[in-house]
Write an enzyme that holds these catalytic residues in place. Sequence first.
Site, short mmCIF file in Angstrom:
data_model
loop_
_atom_site.label_atom_id
_atom_site.label_comp_id
_atom_site.label_asym_id
_atom_site.label_seq_id
_atom_site.Cartn_x
_atom_site.Cartn_y
_atom_site.Cartn_z
N ASP A 45 0.83 -1.20 0.00
CA ASP A 45 0.00 0.00 0.00
C ASP A 45 0.87 1.25 0.00
OD1 ASP A 45 -2.38 1.81 0.79
OD2 ASP A 45 -3.28 -0.17 0.74
N HIS A 269 -3.70 6.08 3.19
CA HIS A 269 -4.47 4.90 2.79
C HIS A 269 -3.99 3.63 3.46
CE1 HIS A 269 -5.90 1.85 -0.19
NE2 HIS A 269 -6.91 2.69 -0.37
N SER A 457 -11.04 -0.80 -1.33
CA SER A 457 -9.79 -0.78 -0.57
C SER A 457 -10.02 -1.12 0.89
CB SER A 457 -9.13 0.60 -0.67
OG SER A 457 -8.60 0.82 -1.94
#
EC number: 3.4.14.10
Length: 1330
Positions: A45, A269, A457
């Site tokens: 990520d 994220h 996600s």
Amino acid sequence: MIDPANAKTEFPSISLCPKKETGVPTFLTKNSTFDGRGTIIAIFDSGVDPGAPGLRVTTTGLPKVIERYDCSGAGDVDTNTILKPGADGSITGLSGRKLQIPPAWVNPSGEYHVGVKPVYELYPPKVKERAETKRRETNWDQPHRALLAELSKRIGKEQTASNNKSVDSLTQLEKLQKEEVEAQMEIAQSLEKKYKDYGPLLDCVVWNTGTEWKACLSSEGDLENGMVLGEYKLTQQFAPLTKADQMNISVNIWDSGNKLEIVGMCGSHGTHVSSIAAGYFPENPDLNGIAPGAQVIAFTIGDARLNSMETGTALVRAMSFVMQNAHRINVINMSYGEHAHWSTAGRLGDLMKEVVDKHGITWIASAGNHGPALSTIGTPPWISSNTIIGVGAYVSPEMMAAEYSLREKLPGMPYSWSSRGPTLDGDLGLSVCAPGAAITSVPNFTLRSAQLMNGTSMAAPHVCGCVSLMISGAISKGFPYTPYSVRKALETSAQKLPNVESFAQGHGLIQVEKAFDALEKLSKLPDKNVRFNVTVSAGSGSGFGWPMKGIYIREPVIEKPKEYSISIEPVFFKEDTIEPQEKIDFRLNLALISTASWVHVPKYFDLANIQRSFNAKVDPEGLPVGEHYAQIEAYDVTDIERGPVFTVSVTVVRPKILQTTPLCRPIIDLPSLKCEPGVLKRYFLQVPKGASWANLNLKMTGVSTTVDPNSNASARFVIHAMTVNGGLSCKSEEFYKMITLNPLEETNIPLRVTENKVIEIVVGRWWSEPPEPAILKTSVTFRSLSLNRPEVCISAADSFQKLVVSNSFGTEEVQPAASLKYQVALLRPTDSKIMALTEPRDMIPNGRIIYELQNTYSFTLTKPTEVTINCSLLSDVLYESEYESQLWMLFDANKRYLHCGDAYPTKWNVKLEKGEYFVRFQLRHEKRDALERFITSNSGGNGSSSSSSWSGDSQVPSLPILLSMKLPSSINLDVFQTQYELLDYKPTKKGSGWSTTLKRETSANLFVSSAVTDKNLKNLPGTSTLYLQGSLTVTKDEVGKKLCTYPLKLVIPDPQSKIKGPSSSSKDPNKSKVEEMQEQLRDIQINWLSKLDSEESRKLYNYLLEKDASHLPLHVARLQALDSLPSSESTTTSSDTENSNNTPGGSKGQKTPEICNEMIDLADKILGMVDQPALLAFYGTRSSSSASQLDATKTKQSMDKQKNAVVEALVKKGLAMAELLKLSDAPSSTDSTKAITLEGLDDVLFEVQKFAELSDSRVMEFAYQHALARGQNGRALRMIMKQIESEPAKWNAEVDKKVLDVFKNLNWAHCVWMWEGLQLLRYPKDYRPF
């Protein structure tokens, strides 16, 4: 009044990071030790913050984030410069700062590896913006506002004092003084607009203590108080760069200290994803992630240089590490991806398959947020094999209340934006769905503890956490599992959501307890170590032209039953190491069933360790318009209850075929739609032949009858239209928009279409809307006007290009317009080399070395412009590329990093000033010969050499790149109706602005002229041109112009050099050949005066002086030679002075008094040889019209030479006088210094102004020195700034030093702070590493 007591309730914290939906709390209540302990999750990520809430420890007290790696290379620092401290215990860092080594540091070798890293390269955009704002407020805004106010006050006072004086009455010195204050204000105002902040520069020092590697980072040069960190994998040490930024970083050290990897985060994220998968909050367990006992290894695959987009390099490094550590890593979560054009091939997909098949890692991937149209699954999970578990996003009623604060709960549903199957090769694409949102931890640099994020996600780490629980339980109970059995368990146990299409939910909502039971049961079955490759006969009705994993009938439209051959091949886990007997024993007796009556399959299928096929018949006759889905399921006849052994997806799209009518545009009125939240309606239409674009009309006719019809309640709708094109991703032809409509309001949405193709139009109510349904009326109208070719390419040699525009439907207005907007140049490498990457992070297990090709390109811009860099051979492919990675970085002439780009060129446009630039390009592959095709080399041909290179002096490598430069203004080409109009020197119609009408099924000719004026070509920003690029439109309709544009290229040759006419300076017929030869020899000798050393130059001058003392160019050349003589005291290096001649920042060192005196004498001699009054009179008088052209030209040339000589003499005299003024003020001045006064210097300046402007590049250095001598720093600074703007190529470190000196003279401390910061980062020692 509402009673506050009614607000007292228990907050549903458990729904902030949802777990009930998938049975996680129940599973952990029954199996408290199966909480992920003993498992490690690899997070691919944007990086993970180990200091974020919930990510510090596991349920057993172990560190949560045990390793961190920035696989992108964005955090790399070259530390291959090795220094040893001097006698004072210090070293000089690459920043130029003196670094005192703390006595407490242990370093047996005494060697320190040093490098530098700009802090802003480590910051995510929001952190950088915050730091820039804080630094500006602290160091710039307040003092600069005070400066502007003070200068305004001074100007006001001077204006008041000179109210009684006209400008003409001011003396020249008074004018200069007035100009000084104005110059200071001008500079101050320009600095306000041109303020820049490159940020702090970190000195990086790496050393070995004898037992471990350590790194120290310092932005102030104070190592004693710098940040000292050990390698994170050994120490778990991390710290924020500053207290204000809270950007937690750690380090890894490679190549025996020669490479420092600073690991930060390119976004928030990854931390959010990790918190969902494995967060642990002992103070509030309701906030826990799915597997609080699991540990995490963070792999940053997002590249900070690319706005956090993943790169092939980063993915390969991450996969390589996982393969090397497969014995301890259990599952990968990858909530990242792009949309690929195909899945049949691709270097990255092959490695992903290897990670699962050979190394036993279960890989979870988000499906993408590109719905609601069909076939929008991203890559991964869409790769060549079905090894990746794809996850869709689901929202439950409890999530709606707790996370989104909706007033009313709605039934659970897939999110509107969640990508849908099937994949373009027919596979369902989704394995399962899971909750796709959470309010949980984000990095500390956001300065918040938690944040709502939604997307697939967030759904993928939920599934990843569930898999961690299952594997934790399997380890605890001691039963075997494989990635294959994990996937089967998830899919066969998932809860099928009612009234939800399979394209959105896959096999259903994950249920962890049932999945664990299924996994345990599968561990005892013979096919636990087997997955099945499904291949449907290629081209079987799909029209996509690639091998299929399922049956997907969309285009061409099939009306009759069709047979398909379906091949099933068992694939064994770790096939290379499996026992032969296991393959021999494998055999399944399967029963085949179809879930739909229109799919016919055989009843039985026997399968051993061999690929076998069976035929299936799909009968679409009688199916209504729309999408239809079925599955072919294979069951083990001995254990039907376990669920399907394998499945084959079958998707049929039945489009509505429109019937065109004469004289009308095709139009279809779609049934009124009752839109409830989250409900979607799909329309499939076959685009009529001849259609170019369509108009979608939407009208909200009202609301439900149960609601007041006069209500003003608006409703939000999602509109997604998409056409699937073979060999192109789902994004190649699509439209997506959110719209809001009020009752009785309508809107028109233009759509791009392709004739004879099937377009899907999805209309749906946004999922989070109020529950009251809205009534929507929909219609689609098709329009026509098309060219006879998809793109237009014209050669300038052809003069024109004939085109045909056709109209298939109702009357259309034609108004052609051709416009060129970009200059495109072809760049070829100036240097090229192949190198083996031998660092552990760049090696795949079993000694597989990765090679890289490095190319260097250069280009020059003559004007500021926006550029796009495109390696067209490799563009727009990442996961499907045969090469694992490509990356380019852009640098200025000082090696300062400016910009970066990868496989998607249109994403990485950059605005540049005029000047020289370099592009460094990297391409990687495991096979050396895959790179050698792009290089011509005389070394390494036998493959034994570790590197090979190309010097650029023979053949040209075959990997050019295209440089696209935006034109200052568009170039419009003329378009005519007839060839006669094109040829007519007085055309009856203009070549632009005209229009005509085309009726149904008629056509017209267009003639596009290739004529481009010299004026347009002179304004091109680049120095070379391959072609000019733009677009051509043919319709008058404004909407049609935006949708129907045709690429236009105009290929033009490089401009020819101007043909010179006869020389105006005719030879003197009275001169003999010998005399001509002697004059030419004299001129050659004069040119050498400035090239010889001091003594030799003097001898040559004296020799020539004896021959002809009246030759003016001789004395000018000698004066220039004296000015260029280096000083013995000068410390300026050649690199500093390379571009310093005739610039305010140029420095030749301080000249000796003797040289200065000689320069003054020689200048006076030159001035005495020229009749200056006559010269001034000539330039002040217009030439006589009666004089012949030849005589006038000769006179003009003679006068220009004299004028240049006068300017050169005055400037050099002034510079010498300014130098002597400095020497006279110096304590060591001698009697040899001439008596020079400021007034004398003024006189020289005023004389110069008679012949040239002070802004003339020849005069600026003297004007600058005069301003300094007069203490007029504003004027001096303005001279430097003007030179920087007009000739940025000559901006060097010495120029910066001059600027800083003037700022210090002015006491502008805040400007000194800004410029020192810029100077620190403007001249790096080397290029930024890949």
